[in-house]
Write an enzyme that holds these catalytic residues in place. Structure first.
Site, PDB file in Angstrom:
ATOM      1  N   ARG A 121       0.814  -1.231   0.000  1.00 40.11           N
ATOM      2  CA  ARG A 121       0.000   0.000   0.000  1.00 40.11           C
ATOM      3  C   ARG A 121       0.844   1.276   0.000  1.00 40.11           C
ATOM      4  NH1 ARG A 121      -3.081  -3.283   3.502  1.00 40.11           N
ATOM      5  NH2 ARG A 121      -4.896  -4.054   2.392  1.00 40.11           N
ATOM      6  N   LYS A 143       3.601  11.412 -11.421  1.00 48.81           N
ATOM      7  CA  LYS A 143       2.766  10.569 -12.287  1.00 48.81           C
ATOM      8  C   LYS A 143       3.505   9.263 -12.468  1.00 48.81           C
ATOM      9  CE  LYS A 143       0.086  13.699 -15.214  1.00 48.81           C
ATOM     10  NZ  LYS A 143      -0.115  14.192 -16.593  1.00 48.81           N
ATOM     11  N   GLU A 185      11.180  18.920 -24.756  1.00 47.63           N
ATOM     12  CA  GLU A 185      10.405  19.253 -23.549  1.00 47.63           C
ATOM     13  C   GLU A 185      10.934  20.538 -22.900  1.00 47.63           C
ATOM     14  OE1 GLU A 185       7.662  17.639 -22.691  1.00 47.63           O
ATOM     15  OE2 GLU A 185       7.843  15.728 -23.748  1.00 47.63           O
ATOM     16  N   LYS A 227       8.207  23.006 -13.885  1.00 44.53           N
ATOM     17  CA  LYS A 227       7.366  21.823 -13.647  1.00 44.53           C
ATOM     18  C   LYS A 227       6.920  21.791 -12.187  1.00 44.53           C
ATOM     19  CE  LYS A 227       5.924  17.357 -14.397  1.00 44.53           C
ATOM     20  NZ  LYS A 227       5.959  16.119 -15.134  1.00 44.53           N
ATOM     21  N   GLU A 237      -3.771  17.305 -11.806  1.00 46.80           N
ATOM     22  CA  GLU A 237      -4.217  17.708 -13.142  1.00 46.80           C
ATOM     23  C   GLU A 237      -5.724  17.991 -13.204  1.00 46.80           C
ATOM     24  OE1 GLU A 237      -2.015  15.822 -16.345  1.00 46.80           O
ATOM     25  OE2 GLU A 237      -3.619  16.274 -17.731  1.00 46.80           O
ATOM     26  N   ARG A 241      -2.251  21.850 -14.723  1.00 47.26           N
ATOM     27  CA  ARG A 241      -1.192  20.897 -15.120  1.00 47.26           C
ATOM     28  C   ARG A 241      -1.332  20.484 -16.584  1.00 47.26           C
ATOM     29  NH1 ARG A 241       1.400  16.009 -11.467  1.00 47.26           N
ATOM     30  NH2 ARG A 241       2.788  15.210 -13.072  1.00 47.26           N
ATOM     31  N   ASN A 245       0.806  19.601 -21.398  1.00 42.17           N
ATOM     32  CA  ASN A 245       0.515  18.775 -22.584  1.00 42.17           C
ATOM     33  C   ASN A 245       0.600  19.588 -23.867  1.00 42.17           C
ATOM     34  OD1 ASN A 245       0.042  16.505 -21.007  1.00 42.17           O
ATOM     35  ND2 ASN A 245      -2.072  17.151 -20.613  1.00 42.17           N
ATOM     36  N   HIS A 248       1.151  17.968 -27.192  1.00 42.20           N
ATOM     37  CA  HIS A 248       0.991  16.525 -27.003  1.00 42.20           C
ATOM     38  C   HIS A 248      -0.227  15.958 -27.729  1.00 42.20           C
ATOM     39  CE1 HIS A 248       4.178  17.034 -24.153  1.00 42.20           C
ATOM     40  NE2 HIS A 248       4.121  15.809 -23.717  1.00 42.20           N
ATOM     41  N   HIS A 252       0.600  12.998 -29.815  1.00 44.93           N
ATOM     42  CA  HIS A 252       0.085  11.641 -29.572  1.00 44.93           C
ATOM     43  C   HIS A 252      -0.549  11.069 -30.834  1.00 44.93           C
ATOM     44  CE1 HIS A 252      -0.272  12.342 -24.952  1.00 44.93           C
ATOM     45  NE2 HIS A 252       0.905  11.859 -25.293  1.00 44.93           N
ATOM     46  N   HIS A 265       9.082  10.020 -28.368  1.00 46.08           N
ATOM     47  CA  HIS A 265       8.038  10.882 -27.809  1.00 46.08           C
ATOM     48  C   HIS A 265       8.338  12.373 -28.029  1.00 46.08           C
ATOM     49  CE1 HIS A 265       4.867  12.189 -25.165  1.00 46.08           C
ATOM     50  NE2 HIS A 265       5.737  12.851 -24.423  1.00 46.08           N
TER      51      HIS A 265
HETATM   52  P1  NAD Z   1      13.283   5.586 -21.786  1.00 45.46           P
HETATM   53  O1  NAD Z   1      13.104   5.463 -20.346  1.00 45.46           O
HETATM   54  O2  NAD Z   1      12.820   4.471 -22.659  1.00 45.46           O
HETATM   55  O3  NAD Z   1      14.814   5.877 -22.072  1.00 45.46           O
HETATM   56  C1  NAD Z   1      15.241   6.017 -23.411  1.00 45.46           C
HETATM   57  C2  NAD Z   1      16.385   5.053 -23.740  1.00 45.46           C
HETATM   58  O4  NAD Z   1      17.582   5.613 -23.232  1.00 45.46           O
HETATM   59  C3  NAD Z   1      16.248   3.680 -23.125  1.00 45.46           C
HETATM   60  O5  NAD Z   1      16.753   2.742 -24.032  1.00 45.46           O
HETATM   61  C4  NAD Z   1      17.128   3.780 -21.890  1.00 45.46           C
HETATM   62  O6  NAD Z   1      17.632   2.538 -21.478  1.00 45.46           O
HETATM   63  C5  NAD Z   1      18.230   4.680 -22.387  1.00 45.46           C
HETATM   64  N1  NAD Z   1      18.909   5.474 -21.365  1.00 45.46           N
HETATM   65  C6  NAD Z   1      18.340   6.266 -20.420  1.00 45.46           C
HETATM   66  N2  NAD Z   1      19.268   6.935 -19.757  1.00 45.46           N
HETATM   67  C7  NAD Z   1      20.461   6.562 -20.276  1.00 45.46           C
HETATM   68  C8  NAD Z   1      21.805   6.939 -20.028  1.00 45.46           C
HETATM   69  N3  NAD Z   1      22.120   7.864 -19.141  1.00 45.46           N
HETATM   70  N4  NAD Z   1      22.783   6.330 -20.732  1.00 45.46           N
HETATM   71  C9  NAD Z   1      22.472   5.430 -21.696  1.00 45.46           C
HETATM   72  N5  NAD Z   1      21.226   5.055 -22.019  1.00 45.46           N
HETATM   73  C10 NAD Z   1      20.229   5.625 -21.305  1.00 45.46           C
HETATM   74  O7  NAD Z   1      12.592   6.906 -22.384  1.00 45.46           O
HETATM   75  P2  NAD Z   1      12.383   8.351 -21.758  1.00 45.46           P
HETATM   76  O8  NAD Z   1      12.261   9.244 -22.914  1.00 45.46           O
HETATM   77  O9  NAD Z   1      13.362   8.635 -20.698  1.00 45.46           O
HETATM   78  O10 NAD Z   1      10.968   8.219 -21.047  1.00 45.46           O
HETATM   79  C11 NAD Z   1       9.805   7.895 -21.792  1.00 45.46           C
HETATM   80  C12 NAD Z   1       8.768   7.384 -20.827  1.00 45.46           C
HETATM   81  O11 NAD Z   1       8.468   8.420 -19.899  1.00 45.46           O
HETATM   82  C13 NAD Z   1       7.462   6.985 -21.481  1.00 45.46           C
HETATM   83  O12 NAD Z   1       7.056   5.757 -20.956  1.00 45.46           O
HETATM   84  C14 NAD Z   1       6.492   8.078 -21.072  1.00 45.46           C
HETATM   85  O13 NAD Z   1       5.173   7.629 -20.956  1.00 45.46           O
HETATM   86  C15 NAD Z   1       7.058   8.484 -19.738  1.00 45.46           C
HETATM   87  N6  NAD Z   1       6.736   9.862 -19.313  1.00 45.46           N
HETATM   88  C16 NAD Z   1       6.258  10.025 -18.059  1.00 45.46           C
HETATM   89  C17 NAD Z   1       5.969  11.292 -17.610  1.00 45.46           C
HETATM   90  C18 NAD Z   1       5.509  11.469 -16.183  1.00 45.46           C
HETATM   91  O14 NAD Z   1       5.140  12.589 -15.817  1.00 45.46           O
HETATM   92  N7  NAD Z   1       5.546  10.447 -15.370  1.00 45.46           N
HETATM   93  C19 NAD Z   1       6.171  12.403 -18.422  1.00 45.46           C
HETATM   94  C20 NAD Z   1       6.670  12.203 -19.703  1.00 45.46           C
HETATM   95  C21 NAD Z   1       6.952  10.916 -20.146  1.00 45.46           C
HETATM   96  N1  GLY Z   2       4.281  15.230 -18.371  1.00 47.26           N
HETATM   97  C1  GLY Z   2       3.096  15.920 -17.995  1.00 47.26           C
HETATM   98  C2  GLY Z   2       2.829  15.910 -16.534  1.00 47.26           C
HETATM   99  O1  GLY Z   2       3.609  15.468 -15.749  1.00 47.26           O
HETATM  100  O2  GLY Z   2       1.780  16.345 -16.137  1.00 47.26           O
END
Ligand code: NAD
Ligand code: GLY
Length: 360
Positions: A121, A143, A185, A227, A237, A241, A245, A248, A252, A265
């Site tokens: 939990r 998130k 971003e 942020k 949100e 918040r 987007n 986006h 998307h 992305h």
């Molecule tokens: P990712 O986590 O897939 O990382 C991208 C690639 O880079 C992967 O292959 C990873 O292994 C590699 N990598 C990361 N750091 C590295 C480093 N320092 N050295 C070498 N390789 C490295 O992609 P991302 O763009 O970081 O994140 C995308 C994800 O984030 C999506 O799932 C998306 O939905 C999510 N997201 C979440 C939020 C939120 O608010 N929680 C906001 C935006 C995106």
């Molecule tokens: N990436 C958008 C948010 O965190 O709300």
């Protein structure tokens, strides 16, 4: 080292920024009085570079550390990988006093945060983001979640970390395309919130492309300030918040139409932001000069700005599919000049597409 507080009352936490500071994680976790046992969740690519230093730092302060490497890639941000995490937590007998450390990009951060939100939990977790996108966006704001086969991020929770530690030096090993995708971003925050940040990125585009650490520290720091300020005002949100987007909705749609195979992305968001800038200018929220400036900066950063070739009908269907569209009405985030936003209710989606050069 610099620290910024995400001020959310009893859920407040620090974001710590610096260069070569993975070594500080143990000391900071100790100061936060996190429990005795830590499980670090990462993948083999990232773990190879940073796990040893992280482990040494934690053990130096008496934490008992275990490691779980999960498969690499967005396609593994799913229920099967989540089960792997739960199984490890149960098998290693992690208790309520234990905590998780997410060492990686947004995929690792989101799934680890969700595991922390739901195991027993809720246990504590710490974000050590290693991609630019994770450093400026996903690690801050709580998130968390996983994808469902029918859609991205359909299962999740708002659950804040206890600390975010951002070491910009970890970006040295990030592949070029991932790095540039993260820059989208940063530009986003500039367009909707801070013209100074936009100008800073514009004046230092080449240095940022070369991963100049001083420029990166400034850009990452300011992005997190923005942020944090938005999340502080609207954690779940309910309204504000949604400005994060920007770009986006169309982004998307682009990801969806290309089966998530063609664009990262941030690249899709860049295309979406270029269209949003065109729509803003067409609707009189900004000028054509503003949209030209935005598109030109994205292009200088080697980000794509043009819509891939699909019919207006396909775009319309993909936009309507977005979970943020209700009854065919969409609240669209537009830029008000550069450095401010407007949230605009749009019912005539065809006119929106026309502004992007789609349809007659
Ligand atoms: P990712 O986590 O897939 O990382 C991208 C690639 O880079 C992967 O292959 C990873 O292994 C590699 N990598 C990361 N750091 C590295 C480093 N320092 N050295 C070498 N390789 C490295 O992609 P991302 O763009 O970081 O994140 C995308 C994800 O984030 C999506 O799932 C998306 O939905 C999510 N997201 C979440 C939020 C939120 O608010 N929680 C906001 C935006 C995106
Ligand atoms: N990436 C958008 C948010 O965190 O709300």
């Amino acid at each position: 080292m610099k620290t910024l507080l995400v001020d959310l009352g009893e859920r407040s936490y620090p974001i710590v920024f610096g260069q070569r500071i993975v070594d500080e994680v143990g000391r900071l976790c100790n100061e936060l009085k996190l429990g005795e046992r830590a499980m670090v969740i990462t993948n083999s690519t990232i773990g190879r570079h940073y796990f040893n230093e992280l482990e040494n730092s934690l053990t130096r302060y008496g934490f008992v550390v275990s490691l779980l490497e999960i498969p690499e890639g967005e396609e593994y941000k799913n229920i099967d990988t989540l089960k792997l995490i739960y199984d490890s937590l149960v098998n290693d007998c992690l208790d309520r006093g234990s905590f998780l450390v997410a060492l990686g990009g947004g995929v690792i951060g989101d799934i680890t945060g969700f595991a922390a939100a739901t195991y027993l939990r809720g246990i504590s977790y710490v974000q050590v983001p290693t991609s630019l996108l994770a450093q400026v966006d996903s690690s801050v704001g709580g998130k968390t979640g996983i994808n469902h086969e029918k859609g991205k991020n359909l299962i999740g929770a708002f659950y804040q970390p206890r600390m975010v530690l951002i070491d910009v030096s970890t970006l040295d090993t990030l592949p070029e395309r991932e790095y540039i995708s993260g820059l989208a971003e940063v530009v986003k925050y500039g367009i909707i919130y801070d013209s100074e940040l936009f100008d800073f990125v514009s004046n230092n585009a080449e240095k940022l492309l070369a991963r100049d650490k001083s420029c990166l520290m400034s850009a990452v720091n300011r992005s997190c300030e923005i942020k944090a300020s938005v999340v502080t005002k609207d954690e779940r949100e309910a309204g504000l918040r949604a400005i994060l987007n920007f770009g986006h909705t169309i982004g998307h749609a682009v990801e969806n139409l290309t089966d998530y195979q063609q664009y990262l992305h941030g690249e899709a968001v860049s295309i979406g932001m270029a269209q949003a800038a065109r729509i803003s200018a067409t609707m009189g929220y900004s000028t054509m000069r503003d949209s030209d400036k935005i598109i030109s900066l994205l292009t200088r950063l080697k980000l794509p700005v043009e819509l891939p070739s699909f019919s207006a009908e396909s775009y319309l269907a993909a936009i309507l599919h977005d979970k943020k569209v209700k009854d065919g009405r969409i609240t669209f985030v537009l830029n008000n000049g550069i450095g401010a936003y407007s949230l605009v209710n749009i019912t005539d989606l065809n006119s929106l597409l026309k502004a992007c050069g789609l349809g007659g």
